[in-house]
Structures are given as structure tokens and as C-alpha cells.
Design an enzyme around this catalytic site. Sequence first.
Site, PDB file in Angstrom:
ATOM      1  N   LYS A  65     -16.699  50.790 -41.768  1.00 53.54           N
ATOM      2  CA  LYS A  65     -17.234  51.755 -40.804  1.00 53.54           C
ATOM      3  C   LYS A  65     -18.743  51.598 -40.662  1.00 53.54           C
ATOM      4  O   LYS A  65     -19.288  51.665 -39.545  1.00 53.54           O
ATOM      5  CB  LYS A  65     -16.904  53.181 -41.257  1.00 53.54           C
ATOM      6  CG  LYS A  65     -15.434  53.525 -41.211  1.00 53.54           C
ATOM      7  CD  LYS A  65     -15.197  54.939 -41.727  1.00 53.54           C
ATOM      8  CE  LYS A  65     -13.720  55.264 -41.759  1.00 53.54           C
ATOM      9  NZ  LYS A  65     -13.448  56.582 -42.382  1.00 53.54           N
ATOM     10  N   ASP A 102     -14.087  64.290 -47.594  1.00 56.69           N
ATOM     11  CA  ASP A 102     -12.716  64.768 -47.465  1.00 56.69           C
ATOM     12  C   ASP A 102     -12.138  65.281 -48.785  1.00 56.69           C
ATOM     13  O   ASP A 102     -10.931  65.348 -48.940  1.00 56.69           O
ATOM     14  CB  ASP A 102     -11.826  63.653 -46.908  1.00 56.69           C
ATOM     15  CG  ASP A 102     -11.694  62.483 -47.876  1.00 56.69           C
ATOM     16  OD1 ASP A 102     -12.389  62.477 -48.907  1.00 56.69           O
ATOM     17  OD2 ASP A 102     -10.890  61.568 -47.599  1.00 56.69           O
ATOM     18  N   ASN A 103     -13.015  65.641 -49.728  1.00 56.93           N
ATOM     19  CA  ASN A 103     -12.470  66.153 -50.990  1.00 56.93           C
ATOM     20  C   ASN A 103     -13.453  67.130 -51.624  1.00 56.93           C
ATOM     21  O   ASN A 103     -14.663  67.077 -51.383  1.00 56.93           O
ATOM     22  CB  ASN A 103     -12.153  65.000 -51.939  1.00 56.93           C
ATOM     23  CG  ASN A 103     -13.407  64.289 -52.389  1.00 56.93           C
ATOM     24  OD1 ASN A 103     -14.016  64.647 -53.400  1.00 56.93           O
ATOM     25  ND2 ASN A 103     -13.838  63.288 -51.621  1.00 56.93           N
ATOM     26  N   CYS A 158      -7.537  69.113 -48.505  1.00 58.11           N
ATOM     27  CA  CYS A 158      -8.151  68.371 -47.411  1.00 58.11           C
ATOM     28  C   CYS A 158      -7.899  66.878 -47.575  1.00 58.11           C
ATOM     29  O   CYS A 158      -8.001  66.124 -46.621  1.00 58.11           O
ATOM     30  CB  CYS A 158      -9.637  68.678 -47.284  1.00 58.11           C
ATOM     31  SG  CYS A 158     -10.633  68.439 -48.744  1.00 58.11           S
TER      32      CYS A 158
END
Length: 225
Positions: A65, A102-103, A158
Site C-alpha cells: 500500500k 484495525d485492532n 474490529c
Amino acid sequence: MSEVVREPACGGILIVGAGGLGAPVVRMLLDADARDLTVLDPDTVALENLHRQILYTDADVGRGKAQVLAERFGLDARPIRLDAGNGAELIAGRDCVFDGTDNFADKYLLNDLCLAAGVPLVHAGAAQFRGQVLLIRPGGPCLRCLLPEPPDAATDECRWTGVFGPAVGVVAALALGEILRVRAGDETSGAVLMADLANGRLSRARLEPRPECACRGIPISGGVS
Ligand SMILES: [Zn+2]
């Protein structure tokens, strides 16, 4: 794509994670002509995430990314994970940090590091059909006022329960609003913004600092001092 302009259009913003939450935030900041962004993400583009990671295309699948963001948008994008070892240095001096992780472990680490550095943090999280945003400033209230310790990794929803793509987009838009408030010099904080896509509802709740919380100057046991 127009030529990238490198003159800063706003204060330095650190984007941690360029996935479901970070990708739309970066996209919208670029559309607002913000160029002094630093983006951290060590992961590669995955086909199953393309519907909500709107910076990437089919041709990017399998690529890093950070490499895509650097090539396509001329961004300072780094293929690294922010952790307890490098976090303080990466955060120091920023005008604002955006939490696109995301955690829960990473979210609490960012909470503690940004409080210690005195840098405003826009926390965001989404799971299933819901999400929340909280602008955290030095002195609180903070994520630990909401929930003193991160939930057990086994229930880290999540990461494990998936997310409805449009919920991520709504939460990202709410988070951008908070980033732009910081950029504009707005000093207010203390509101949790919540989105519930299952019921088409946006809401806002006042969050008060807990007197015994780390954001009030109390050391965090086993955490970042
Ligand atoms: Zn707190």
C-alpha cells in the site's frame, strides 16, 4: 491525475493505517489539497478489501500500500508498522494523528503515545454495521476513559467480525470532520460520534474524563508512561 503539489496545505498529519478507514480519509484529505500527510501501512493491497479501500485498484492487488500511495499520489508513505519502539518518534511534532488501525492493541498504543506527546489523536473504529470516532486531546477524555483496558484479543471484533463497507465510509467522513476541526484550531473535544448503519442512525454522546485515568496524569501500569 494532476501534478502533485508539495507545498503544505495544512499541518502535518500522521495517518496510521491506510485500509478501510485510512484509505477514504487520505482520499478526502487529498481532495481538500492537504499534502503534508505521512501514511504508515506495512500491508499489501488485497482483492477482498478493494470495495472499501478506495485508494487502490485491481492492478494494485498484491502490491504494498505504501508503495502505491507514494507512486500515485507523491505521498510520504512508509511500509512500516507503528509500535512502542518507533511510535514516539513518528508522532512527535505532528499537528494531528489519525488512527486507521484495525485492532484494539494498536488503538490503545496510539491513545497512550499521543497523550504522552501532547498531540491530538482522532480515534476511529468500525465493526459490522457500527463505528465510532473520538477526538482525543491532551488532558482527555481519552479511549481509556471510555474503556480503561483494551478488550481481550480473542474478542477484538474490529479485526475478526468483518465490517460493512458503507459503515467504514461514514465513520471515515466523521473522522475527517474531526481532523479538519483540529486543523482549523477548534479546541473542543469530549464527544463520541457514533454511526449505526443497521438503523441508519448517527448520534453523539458526551464523554467525561475519568478522574483516575492516565489522561489525567496518572501513569499507565505496564503501558506507555
Ligand atoms: Zn482518559
